[in-house]
Scaffold this active site. Structure first.
Site, PDB file in Angstrom:
ATOM      1  N   HIS A 162       0.893  -1.111  -0.038  1.00  0.00           N
ATOM      2  CA  HIS A 162       0.100   0.014  -0.018  1.00  0.00           C
ATOM      3  C   HIS A 162       1.046   1.289  -0.005  1.00  0.00           C
ATOM      4  O   HIS A 162       1.889   1.461   0.787  1.00  0.00           O
ATOM      5  CB  HIS A 162      -0.987   0.106   1.320  1.00  0.00           C
ATOM      6  CG  HIS A 162      -1.973   1.157   1.234  1.00  0.00           C
ATOM      7  ND1 HIS A 162      -2.451   1.480   0.359  1.00  0.00           N
ATOM      8  CD2 HIS A 162      -1.718   2.205   2.441  1.00  0.00           C
ATOM      9  CE1 HIS A 162      -3.259   2.559   0.635  1.00  0.00           C
ATOM     10  NE2 HIS A 162      -2.766   3.271   1.741  1.00  0.00           N
ATOM     11  N   ASP A 200       1.433   4.996  -0.042  1.00  0.00           N
ATOM     12  CA  ASP A 200       0.874   6.261   0.566  1.00  0.00           C
ATOM     13  C   ASP A 200       1.949   7.330  -0.126  1.00  0.00           C
ATOM     14  O   ASP A 200       3.174   7.101   0.136  1.00  0.00           O
ATOM     15  CB  ASP A 200       0.880   6.632   1.836  1.00  0.00           C
ATOM     16  CG  ASP A 200      -0.229   5.857   2.414  1.00  0.00           C
ATOM     17  OD1 ASP A 200      -1.311   5.981   2.259  1.00  0.00           O
ATOM     18  OD2 ASP A 200       0.220   4.947   3.542  1.00  0.00           O
ATOM     19  N   ASP A 231      -8.095   1.853   1.160  1.00  0.00           N
ATOM     20  CA  ASP A 231      -8.138   2.678   2.376  1.00  0.00           C
ATOM     21  C   ASP A 231      -8.799   4.052   2.164  1.00  0.00           C
ATOM     22  O   ASP A 231      -8.615   4.996   2.977  1.00  0.00           O
ATOM     23  CB  ASP A 231      -6.372   3.089   2.497  1.00  0.00           C
ATOM     24  CG  ASP A 231      -6.163   3.478   3.963  1.00  0.00           C
ATOM     25  OD1 ASP A 231      -6.981   2.880   4.887  1.00  0.00           O
ATOM     26  OD2 ASP A 231      -4.954   3.819   4.115  1.00  0.00           O
ATOM     27  N   HIS A 256      -6.580   9.686   0.065  1.00  0.00           N
ATOM     28  CA  HIS A 256      -7.442   9.797   1.198  1.00  0.00           C
ATOM     29  C   HIS A 256      -6.568  10.661   2.187  1.00  0.00           C
ATOM     30  O   HIS A 256      -7.288  11.492   2.928  1.00  0.00           O
ATOM     31  CB  HIS A 256      -7.445   8.562   1.894  1.00  0.00           C
ATOM     32  CG  HIS A 256      -6.652   7.406   2.019  1.00  0.00           C
ATOM     33  ND1 HIS A 256      -5.869   6.823   0.723  1.00  0.00           N
ATOM     34  CD2 HIS A 256      -5.654   7.202   2.995  1.00  0.00           C
ATOM     35  CE1 HIS A 256      -4.665   6.079   1.449  1.00  0.00           C
ATOM     36  NE2 HIS A 256      -4.518   6.454   2.826  1.00  0.00           N
TER      37      HIS A 256
END
Length: 862
Positions: A11, A13, A123, A334
Site C-alpha cells: 500500500h 501512500d 484505504d 485519502h
C-alpha cells in the site's frame, strides 16, 4: 478445508506525515528490490502494485532506465497495475474526478499491459454508494474494499453490492485491513501461530471456504519468502490450503462455489471495525474549497470552452488538461485530500491545487482572447464574451469585472439593444499591474474597477454570445441603489430583527423559518482525522454579538449585510474555563436577485481562535427521520441519527458513528410542504445535531493543531496517524464561504431541481480589453458572434462537455439528481451521436430514461 488466497501487495501512500519526495526515494529502492526478486524467482508473483498507476509514474521519474524491466513483468502478469490513477477518497472528491481517475488509470495500464479488473479500494475513509456504478461503467465486475463495512450493513464479508441505478459488483471486504498479514515470520511453525489468529478473524464473516490473505503494508518491502513458507505449511497441516493468488483468482473461486451472496445497496460508512475518520470532510477547509474550485473550473468552464473552440478550429491542449487532472488527483488520495497530514504535506497538497488552478485560468484567458480575436464586431465598443457551458439556452445574471477610466458606460448586444447591469463592488485599479506596456511607466495610471452583475438572455447552449461595452456613454437606466431593511421578491422575504436574528418566509406556501443561518461556535478536541467535542463543550451563538446591519436594493438584486464580533474562547483551555478571550470578526452578506427563487449567502470569517468549530444552522422545522445529500452523480437518503449510536460504546466501536456526513455540494431536509436545501461551494460536511434533529448544521471551518491524538470522546483509544503537531491546521486568518439557500414548497419537484442547477451558475463573462500579459500571433480565423455546439433538452444536471480521451470527438455528460428515473432527452447537434459509458465506450442500446443516481454520456463525432 478452507482455501487461503495469498495476495501479495504494497500500500503506497505518496504522502502523509512524510512528503512525496520522501516516498519517491523509498520507492526507488522498493521497486529495485521487487524487480530483482521477481526476475530471480519465476515462481513469485503476482504482486499488486496498490491498484494505482501513479506508483509507476513516480518510480519512472526517479528510475527512467528501468521501464523495460518493469514493462516486461507487467506484460507477464507478475506485477498487477490499475485500475486507478491514484487511490482517492471517494466521499470527498467530485464525480468527474472519479471518472477521470479511472479513465487516466486505464490509459496508463494500456501503455504497459493489462488492467487489473478489480476495483481495489484499500484505504478510502468510507465507501461511496456509487462505487459499483463507477466500476461497471468501466466494465469492472468486482471490488475489494476495507473501511466502512460492518455486519450492520451486510452479514458477510463477501456480497453483491448494488448501486441505486442497478449496477452490481461482487465485493470482498478485508475486515481487518490490507495489512492484517503483514511481516509474517519466515519459519513455518512461528508463522502458523500468527496465522491462526489472523485467519480466525479473516474467516469470521466469510460466506464460503475461500479466504483472502493480503500480505503487505504501507510502503512495506516485498515479503518474498512468504510463498515458500506457506508451501511448507501446506505439507504440515490440513486445516488450510494456501495458494498463491490474486484478487481476480479469488473472485473466480468465489463464483465457482455457486453460493448465493447477500445483496447490499448503499454507502459503507460504519466505523465498527475500522476508523473512517469522520472529520476529514471539514479538516483544512481551505484545501477542500480549493479542490472544489479546481474541479468546477476544469469540468464546468475550461473543458467546455476548449470543446467549443476546438469545433471552431482552434487546438485542444489535451495533454495539458490531463496533466492538470493528474496533479489534482495526486492531491485526492485519502490522506492528501483529507488534510490528515503534516503541515509540510498539506502545503504541498495546496500548492498542487493552486498550480492547477493557475494553469486552468491561464488556458481560459488565452482561449477567450483567441475567441474574441476571431469575432467581427457588430457594434462599437469592447467585446464581452458570455459563455454558457450548459447544453440548454440560458438567461440570467452573470458577474463581469471591468476596468475603465470613464464615469459612464453601457452594455449592448449585437443588435444594439441595451443590457441592464448593477455595480456590486467598486474600487480603484493600478493598471500597470495589468497592462504590460504600463509596467515601466514612471506615472501610475488609475482606472475604476467595477464588478458588475449583468443581465443576459438567449445565451446559446454549449456556446457563446457577444455583447459590447461602450465607454463614455450613459446607460439608459438609473443604476442607483436604495437602502433597505429586508429582502423581498415575488417568492421570498427575509427580515432581520434588532439582534440580527433572521426569519425567512416562503411566500408561495407562507411557511416561515425563524433564526435561520445562525452561527454557532463550539470546541474541537479532535485532530486532523476526527472532529471530537470537548467532554464539556461550551457552544456560543452569534445572536448576542451583532455590530451592524445594512441593506441595499439595486436594479437586479438586493442584499443585506450583517456583521458580528463574536466573543469566543481562544483555545480549549479557555473554553473549559468559560473564558471568551478571543474575537471572531464575521460578516454575512445575503443576496436576493429579483428573479431568483433562492438566497445567496456569503460569509467571511477572520479566524483568530484555536481548537474550535464554526457551523451555520438551517432549522427546517421538518419532522422527518431522514434527510438527503448529494453524492457523485446522484442523491442519497440518510438517517438523521444512525441507530448504531445506541450501541457503539457497549460494542467498543473504533469511533462513534455520529451524524456527521459528507456531501458534494448539497444537503436538504423536507416534507411535502416545507423544507430547506443548501447548495455549497467547496463545503463538504454537515451534521444533524442529536438534540435538534430538524436542523442541518453546515460546517464552515474547524481548527485543530494535531495530526493525531489519543483518547478522544468520539474516538477512544490509540491515536490515528502520528501524534504530531500540525499548527497550520488551525487555519488562522481570513476565510470566505458561499452557499445558496432554497426554500422547498412542494418537495423535490422539477421546478426545485431547475433552481438547484441554476443556483450553481455556469455562465461566464470575459471582457476583451486588448490588454494581455502575454502576446500571441493572430490565428487568422473568423468566428461568428454567437455559436452553439449542441443543444440537449433534458432535466439532467450538467456534468461536462469535453473532447474525447482517445479520438477526435466530443463527449457531453449529464446526470440524474433525483430519486426517480427521468427522461434522457434528445441531444441535437450536427454530428453523429452515440450513447457511451463513462469509459467512453459505445453502448448498443440508448435508454430513453436515466435511472436515479446515474450519468448519461454521449460521444459526438463530426
Amino acid at each position: 478445508m478452507k482455501t487461503v488466497h495469498l495476495v501479495q501487495h504494497t500500500h503506497w501512500d505518496r504522502e502523509w506525515y512524510f512528503t512525496e519526495n520522501d516516498s519517491k526515494a523509498v520507492l526507488y529502492y522498493f521497486m529495485d528490490d521487487l524487480l530483482q526478486r521477481l526476475e530471480a524467482d519465476k515462481t513469485l508473483g503476482p504482486f499488486v502494485l496498490d491498484g494505482q498507476t501513479v506508483v509507476i509514474e513516480d518510480y519512472l521519474s526517479v528510475a527512467p532506465d528501468q521501464e523495460i524491466r518493469l514493462r516486461n513483468l507487467i506484460e507477464q502478469g507478475r506485477i498487477l497495475i490499475g485500475p486507478w490513477y491514484t487511490q482517492s477518497d471517494f466521499l470527498v472528491v467530485g464525480a468527474e474526478s472519479i471518472t477521470r481517475n479511472l479513465l487516466l488509470g486505464h490509459a496508463d495500464c494500456q501503455r504497459f499491459g493489462e488492467t487489473m479488473p478489480v476495483g481495489y479500494v484499500p484505504d478510502s475513509f468510507g465507501q461511496s454508494a456509487q462505487l459499483p456504478m463507477f466500476l461497471q461503467q468501466f466494465a469492472i465486475d468486482s471490488a475489494v474494499i476495507w473501511r466502512g463495512w460492518s455486519e450492520y450493513n451486510v452479514p458477510h464479508s463477501e456480497f453483491s453490492w448494488l448501486s441505486a441505478d442497478g449496477s452490481k459488483v461482487t465485493t470482498a471486504v478485508l475486515p481487518w485491513g490490507y495489512g492484517c498479514a503483514k511481516w509474517l515470520p519466515d519459519e513455518p511453525q512461528q508463522a502458523q501461530k500468527a496465522l491462526e489468529t489472523i485467519l480466525a478473524k479473516q474467516t469470521r464473516f466469510s460466506s464460503t471456504d475461500h479466504v483472502l490473505l493480503p500480505n503487505g503494508n504501507d510502503q512495506s518491502p516485498f515479503e518474498y519468502r512468504v510463498p515458500e513458507m506457506l508451501d511448507k505449511l501446506n505439507q504440515q497441516q490440513d486445516e488450510y490450503r494456501y495458494v498463491r493468488s490474486s484478487f481476480s483468482q479469488f473472485f473466480q473461486a468465489l463464483e465457482s462455489t455457486q453460493i448465493a451472496l447477500p445483496v447490499y445497496q448503499g454507502e459503507l460508512i460504519s466505523p465498527k471495525y475500522m476508523r473512517i475518520h469522520r472529520g476529514i470532510f471539514s479538516t483544512r477547509v481551505d484545501i477542500k474549497q480549493l479542490n472544489a474550485q479546481l474541479e468546477q473550473t476544469l469540468s464546468q468552464h475550461l473543458e467546455p470552452l476548449l470543446a467549443v473552440n476546438w469545433r471552431l478550429g482552434l487546438p485542444y491542449p489535451q495533454s495539458a488538461v490531463d496533466n492538470i487532472w493528474r496533479e489534482a488527483m495526486k492531491s485526492h488520495a485519502h490522506d492528501s485530500i483529507g488534510g490528515c497530514n503534516s503541515d509540510r504535506v498539506n502545503a504541498m497538497v495546496k500548492n498542487r491545487l493552486e498550480s492547477g488552478l493557475e494553469m486552468a485560468n491561464q488556458l481560459i484567458d488565452l482561449n477567450m482572447k483567441m475567441l474574441a480575436e476571431g469575432i467581427t464586431a457588430q457594434q462599437d465598443g469592447k467585446k464581452i464574451i458570455i459563455f454558457n457551458a450548459r447544453p440548454q439556452t440560458r438567461h440570467g445574471l452573470v458577474e463581469l469585472t471591468i476596468f475603465t477610466p470613464e464615469q459612464d458606460f453601457r452594455v449592448v448586444d449585437g443588435a444594439g439593444h441595451e443590457c441592464r447591469w448593477q455595480i456590486v463592488e467598486e474600487g480603484r485599479q493600478d493598471m500597470s499591474i495589468i497592462v504590460q506596456e504600463l509596467s515601466n511607466s514612471t506615472e501610475t495610471t488609475w482606472y475604476r474597477k467595477c464588478k458588475l452583475l449583468l443581465e443576459v438572455s438567449e445565451i446559446p447552449a454549449c456556446g457563446y454570445q457577444t455583447l459590447y461595452l461602450q465607454e463614455g456613454v450613459s446607460a439608459g437606466f438609473s443604476p442607483q441603489a436604495a437602502a433597505v431593511v429586508k429582502l423581498e421578491n415575488e417568492w421570498l422575504r427575509l427580515e432581520a430583527d434588532e439582534q440580527g436574528v433572521l426569519t425567512l418566509t416562503d411566500k408561495r406556501s407562507q411557511q416561515t423559518y425563524h433564526n435561520i443561518l445562525q452561527l454557532v461556535d463550539g470546541g474541537d478536541a479532535g485532530d486532523n482525522y476526527n472532529y471530537s467535542p470537548p467532554f464539556d463543550d461550551w457552544l456560543i451563538s452569534s445572536n448576542d454579538f451583532l455590530t451592524s446591519v445594512r441593506g441595499e436594493e439595486g436594479l437586479l438584486q438586493s442584499c443585506l449585510t450583517l456583521t458580528w464580533q463574536m466573543a469566543v474562547p481562544s483555545d480549549l483551555t479557555a473554553r473549559n474555563e468559560h473564558r471568551a478571550d478571543a474575537e471572531l470578526d464575521i460578516s454575512m452578506t445575503l443576496t436576493l436577485a429579483h428573479k431568483n427563487r433562492w438566497l445567496d449567502v456569503a460569509i467571511s470569517v477572520n479566524n483568530t481562535a484555536h481548537d474550535h468549530r464554526l457551523q451555520v444552522l438551517l432549522p427546517t422545522g421538518v419532522q422527518q427521520h431522514v434527510h438527503f445529500a448529494d453524492q457523485p452523480f446522484g442523491l442519497i437518503e440518510r438517517h438523521n441519527q444512525p441507530p448504531e449510536m445506541a450501541v457503539w460504546k457497549e460494542e467498543q466501536w473504533t469511533e462513534a458513528p455520529v451524524a456527521l456526513y459528507p456531501m458534494q455540494s448539497q444537503v436538504m431536509m423536507h416534507d411535502a410542504h416545507r423544507g430547506l436545501c443548501a447548495v455549497t461551494e467547496g463545503l463538504r460536511e454537515y451534521q444533524i445535531p442529536e438534540d435538534r434533529q430538524d436542523v442541518i448544521a453546515v460546517t464552515l471551518l474547524r481548527s485543530v493543531g494535531w495530526l493525531g491524538q489519543a483518547n478522544m470522546p468520539y474516538r477512544p483509544g490509540r491515536a490515528s496517524g502520528m501524534v504530531l503537531p500540525s499548527p497550520e491546521s488551525q487555519i488562522q486568518g481570513m476565510h470566505h464561504f458561499k452557499l445558496s439557500l432554497l426554500a422547498m414548497n412542494n418537495g423535490a419537484d422539477s421546478a426545485f431541481w431547475r433552481d438547484v442547477e441554476n443556483a450553481r451558475g455556469n455562465l461566464h463573462a470575459w471582457l476583451a480589453t486588448g490588454w494581455s500579459r502575454f502576446r500571441t500571433n493572430p490565428h487568422g480565423r473568423v468566428f461568428p458572434p454567437h455559436f452553439s455546439v449542441l443543444n440537449w433538452d433534458s432535466e439532467l444536471h450538467f456534468s461536462v462537455l469535453k473532447k474525447a480521451q482517445h479520438s477526435d470527438a466530443l463527449v457531453v455528460r449529464g446526470w440524474n439528481p433525483t430519486l426517480a428515473s427521468i427522461p434522457c432527452g434528445e441531444v441535437i447537434t450536427s454530428g453523429t451521436i452515440t450513447p457511451a459509458t463513462l469509459a467512453e465506450i459505445a453502448l448498443e442500446i440508448h435508454q430513453e430514461a436515466v435511472p436515479t443516481c446515474a450519468p448519461a454520456t454521449f460521444v459526438i463525432t463530426f
